[in-house]
Scaffold this active site. Structure first.
Site, PDB file in Angstrom:
ATOM      1  N   GLY A  29     -62.654 -32.551  53.506  1.00  0.00           N
ATOM      2  CA  GLY A  29     -61.666 -33.197  54.385  1.00  0.00           C
ATOM      3  C   GLY A  29     -61.428 -34.622  53.936  1.00  0.00           C
ATOM      4  N   LYS A  30     -60.392 -35.245  54.422  1.00  0.00           N
ATOM      5  CA  LYS A  30     -60.112 -36.660  54.111  1.00  0.00           C
ATOM      6  C   LYS A  30     -59.095 -37.164  55.124  1.00  0.00           C
ATOM      7  CE  LYS A  30     -61.358 -39.595  50.777  1.00  0.00           C
ATOM      8  NZ  LYS A  30     -62.670 -39.632  50.117  1.00  0.00           N
TER       9      LYS A  30
END
Lengths: 54, 434
Positions: B118-119
């Site tokens: 994720g980011k």
């Protein structure tokens, strides 16, 4: 197109010798955020409000 | 490939622009072709699972209200909760977050962690806000993300312009939104917290230690010792310093350093600790270090040495400087320091590259340990942390090294193949719902 590019907000941007591609950097160990020396807090005069039962 | 449409004298011309997503997709497709990835899994991994955009209001110090836009991209969670950094920067956008989230999926998979990728971040220039405002922005962003993050769902970490303080605010806000009896059981909603608030002892050096270990394991595989080996480091930040610190302890000699201010060298050796103390009193610069000579910035990567550690930023080793590199080993402490043309030349010259997703994975492994420590209600000792890091990095390194030997390919391609295969295996075993 918006590209990740952290150099413009780095304090070393103008003098950094690490790269000439200062429009393509998305991660850097030397990144130091430009700090504003003084945060100016504006005091805004606001009219007094009162609750009215209607 | 994204295209920009530009109008020139009433003629519309399509100019191709190579975005970050295109680069990451190319790496993925190349490895997917190598392992003959199942077409259905390729479809799944080519796209992100969830993309969350939140607009949220925050009261400023002057009484005004500003609206901010925050992002969280969740690429894949086949192996476990989404994991990845949050950055505060004006150029944060969904395309870049997508690419970096996908990259996190490969990194966590290769490291053998029970995490996905994720980011995210907030589109903001943090220098324009006071500390109190940044605290309210962070807390309101956490509230806006609500159950889109969680200790068993999506675990953010620090990135550009975010730090342990940011993570402490996020953890506190998230825990405050839980029922009272559950609050303390949610501390592992973020990693990279301060040591006194659930952080991990040794987390600060875990990336640099991982770089050192990768080099040490490579030397062992090649029946070499680090005693007397010379090395150069680009970037004397957290990663560069700790990698140098551990290498020196093992008898290796630092002979060159480059940072944002300039480059220095000493063929007889630069003491890592002395240089570290020097930069504390020289505004963070290595320039004019008493026991070294200055080097032209363009000659830095051509310095005589056995090991080269680019630990600053991307695109540093290119077709221009790759032919002059003397090192037999390049350990990628930074993300993407060698571009495609540079890598081709290095491989043709027989120079080994320990790829970034393996070499600098000590950081995300350290995050995993912090998460485990909080989840189990434990406090791990420093020696225990370093011992576990050693074991985890060795497992990853051995897998990549052996795969690359067996398949006669470079270590980067081997690393991507292993990472993608592990996710493919999870999908094959579990099947696709319903």
């Amino acid at each position: 197109m918006n590209q990740f590019n952290i150099c413009p907000s780095c304090m070393h941007c103008s003098t950094c010798v690490l790269t000439a591609q200062k429009d393509k950097v998305w991660s850097c160990s030397e990144f130091d955020e430009i700090k504003t020396t003084e945060i100016i807090v504006e005091t805004i005069e606001r009219p007094k409000r009162s609750l009215e039962l209607v | 490939m994204t295209t920009i449409t530009a109008g020139l004298n009433n003629i519309t011309q399509e100019i191709p622009v190579r975005g970050m997503m295109a680069n990451v997709m190319e790496q993925f497709n190349s490895a997917a072709d190598q392992i003959n990835l199942h077409p259905n899994i390729r479809k799944i991994l080519s796209i992100t699972n969830n993309e969350i955009i939140v607009n949220f209001p925050v009261k400023m110090d002057n009484g005004e209200v500003e609206i901010f836009t925050g992002y969280r991209v969740q690429h894949n969670n086949a192996l476990g909760p989404y994991k990845g950094g949050l950055r505060y920067h004006p150029t944060v956008d969904i395309d870049a977050a997508r690419a970096l989230a996908m990259w996190m999926t490969w990194k966590t998979s290769l490291a053998g962690l029970p995490f996905g990728g994720g980011k995210g971040g907030i589109k903001i220039d943090p220098s324009k806000y006071s500390k109190d405002e940044l605290e309210r922005i962070t807390r309101r962003f956490t509230f806006a993300l609500a159950d889109n993050i969680g200790p068993e769902h999506d675990i953010p970490a620090p990135d550009v312009n975010t730090n342990s303080q940011t993570m402490a605010w996020m953890a506190d806000t998230y825990m405050s939104t839980r029922p009272p009896a559950e609050r303390t059981a949610n501390q592992h909603v973020v990693t990279g917290k301060p040591a006194g608030s659930g952080g991990l002892d040794g987390r600060d050096r875990s990336t640099g230690y991982g770089v050192y270990l990768s080099i040490k394991f490579w030397a062992e595989k090649n029946n070499k010792t680090l005693e007397g080996k010379t090395f150069i480091i680009q970037g004397f930040g957290n990663v560069g310093y700790w990698a140098g610190y551990f290498l020196e302890k093992d008898g290796a000699i630092l002979v060159g350093v480059q940072d944002a201010y300039g480059s220095i060298q000493n063929k007889k050796g630069i003491q890592v600790e002395d240089l570290f103390k020097y930069i504390q009193v020289s505004d963070g610069s290595v320039v004019n270090f008493p026991n070294a000579q200055s080097v032209n910035k363009d000659d830095f990567f051509g310095l005589d040495c056995d090991i080269c550690i680019p630990a600053a930023l991307g695109n540093q080793i290119t077709k221009e400087n790759a032919p002059s590199i003397k090192a037999a080993l390049i350990a990628e402490g930074a993300n993407g320091p060698i571009n495609v043309e540079g890598e081709k030349i290095l491989l043709e010259r027989g120079i080994t590259i320990i790829p970034d997703i393996l070499c600098n994975s000590g950081g995300v492994v350290g995050s995993y340990f912090e998460w485990l420590q909080n989840r189990n209600g434990e406090l791990w000792q420093y020696d225990e942390v370093m011992g576990k890091l050693h074991k985890k990095i060795k497992e990853s390194f051995d897998k990549v090294y052996e795969y690359s030997e067996r398949e006669a390919m470079d270590m980067r391609t081997a690393a991507y193949c292993i990472a993608i295969k592990r996710i493919e295996k999870a999908y094959v075993q579990r099947g696709i719902f319903p």
